[in-house]
Scaffold this motif. Structure first.
Motif, mmCIF file in Angstrom:
data_model
loop_
_atom_site.group_PDB
_atom_site.id
_atom_site.type_symbol
_atom_site.label_atom_id
_atom_site.label_comp_id
_atom_site.label_asym_id
_atom_site.label_seq_id
_atom_site.Cartn_x
_atom_site.Cartn_y
_atom_site.Cartn_z
ATOM 1 N N GLN A 207 -0.755 8.442 -4.312
ATOM 2 C CA GLN A 207 -1.296 7.479 -5.261
ATOM 3 C C GLN A 207 -0.190 6.988 -6.178
ATOM 4 O O GLN A 207 0.661 7.771 -6.602
ATOM 5 C CB GLN A 207 -2.428 8.133 -6.076
ATOM 6 C CG GLN A 207 -3.638 8.491 -5.235
ATOM 7 C CD GLN A 207 -4.753 9.108 -6.049
ATOM 8 O OE1 GLN A 207 -4.508 9.761 -7.057
ATOM 9 N NE2 GLN A 207 -5.991 8.904 -5.634
ATOM 10 N N SER B 161 -6.385 -0.640 -7.220
ATOM 11 C CA SER B 161 -6.614 0.767 -6.898
ATOM 12 C C SER B 161 -5.286 1.512 -6.948
ATOM 13 O O SER B 161 -4.229 0.896 -7.079
ATOM 14 C CB SER B 161 -7.241 0.916 -5.508
ATOM 15 O OG SER B 161 -6.255 0.760 -4.498
ATOM 16 N N ARG C 239 0.826 -1.212 0.000
ATOM 17 C CA ARG C 239 0.000 0.000 0.000
ATOM 18 C C ARG C 239 0.860 1.261 0.000
ATOM 19 O O ARG C 239 1.853 1.330 0.729
ATOM 20 C CB ARG C 239 -0.905 0.054 1.236
ATOM 21 C CG ARG C 239 -1.981 -0.997 1.274
ATOM 22 C CD ARG C 239 -2.879 -0.828 2.494
ATOM 23 N NE ARG C 239 -3.850 -1.920 2.576
ATOM 24 C CZ ARG C 239 -5.032 -1.911 1.980
ATOM 25 N NH1 ARG C 239 -5.394 -0.848 1.254
ATOM 26 N NH2 ARG C 239 -5.857 -2.931 2.101
ATOM 27 N N GLU D 178 -1.890 0.133 -12.317
ATOM 28 C CA GLU D 178 -3.271 0.231 -11.866
ATOM 29 C C GLU D 178 -4.234 0.089 -13.034
ATOM 30 O O GLU D 178 -4.086 0.748 -14.060
ATOM 31 C CB GLU D 178 -3.481 1.564 -11.145
ATOM 32 C CG GLU D 178 -4.828 1.704 -10.478
ATOM 33 C CD GLU D 178 -5.869 2.340 -11.378
ATOM 34 O OE1 GLU D 178 -5.477 3.056 -12.314
ATOM 35 O OE2 GLU D 178 -7.061 2.139 -11.131
ATOM 36 N N THR E 182 -3.749 2.823 -4.642
ATOM 37 C CA THR E 182 -2.967 2.723 -3.416
ATOM 38 C C THR E 182 -2.709 1.290 -2.983
ATOM 39 O O THR E 182 -2.115 1.063 -1.932
ATOM 40 C CB THR E 182 -3.678 3.460 -2.253
ATOM 41 O OG1 THR E 182 -4.972 2.869 -2.065
ATOM 42 C CG2 THR E 182 -3.816 4.942 -2.538
#
Lengths: 114, 114
Positions: free
Chosen positions: B29, B73, B24, B52, B75
């Motif tokens: 981002q 996503s 993560r 992503e 993250t």
């Protein structure tokens, strides 16, 4: 082929003495160069980078590195070693393509003796 | 800023089972994340590039069916080691691309397959 070489598996230095960890590279174009440090069972911690500009780059924890284009080298240095600097050091180069990939050297274990 | 976390930090699983590792980016981002594998006393080997919303790009020699990567996503990227075997035991490190030339690394996940 593009590559990064760290010719020394291990470097021993007495505490208080200057240290140098060597790195040479072979990549096409202008390289982006990095040094990372790794402590046991930990990820990589960023020390410093060379992108452009001054050949002498200063980084974290008193480390610095000198970019030498003619010798294709990016040696890591510190004027006075600490026992706590003992760790595994990696030199890396970002490929100058659109992939953003890094190539890592094989690593140099630094041992600072009290 | 630019902190990357990994979970779990350490996992033991039985041969034949699957294990998922999460990566993560905590305060930014990341459209691109990377997964590396590190054997004891060796350098980091890039396994795959995770983008992503699209399929991961695997390096030559890495089995995509064994090492499933999902970047659902901006993250979070996950690495699932399927039907794990003792030879999959290793230290897995992820990184997230920050700017064109820089990666921030997670703390790593040690996988032991018994």
């Amino acid at each position: 082929a593009q590559s990064v070489a760290q010719p020394e598996d291990q470097v021993n230095v007495a505490e208080g003495n200057p240290l140098t960890v060597k790195c040479t590279y072979s990549v096409s174009g202008n390289p982006y160069l990095f040094w990372y440090v790794q402590y046991p069972n930990r990820g990589l911690q960023f020390l410093l980078k060379y992108i452009t500009g001054d050949n002498l780059v200063k980084g974290s924890y008193g480390f610095e590195a000198e970019f030498n284009k003619s010798q294709t080298s990016f040696h890591l240095k510190k004027p006075s070693a600490l026992v706590s600097d003992s760790a595994l050091y990696f030199c890396a180069v970002r490929l100058v393509s659109g992939t953003y990939k890094y190539i890592f050297g094989t690593g140099t274990r630094l041992k600072v003796l009290a | 800023g630019a902190v990357v976390s990994q979970h779990p930090s350490w996992v033991i699983c039985k041969s034949g089972t699957s294990v998922k590792i999460e990566c993560r980016s905590l305060d930014f981002q990341a459209t691109t994340m990377f997964w590396y594998r590190q054997f004891p006393k060796q350098s980091l080997m890039l396994m795959a590039t995770s983008n992503e919303g699209s399929k991961a790009t695997y390096e030559q020699g890495v089995e995509k069916d064994k090492f499933l990567i999902n970047h659902a996503s901006l993250t979070l990227s996950t690495l699932t080691v399927t039907s794990a075997h003792p030879e999959d035991s290793s230290f897995y490190i992820c990184s997230a691309r920050v700017r064109d030339y820089e990666q921030y690394f997670g703390p790593g996940t040690r996988l032991t397959v018994t």
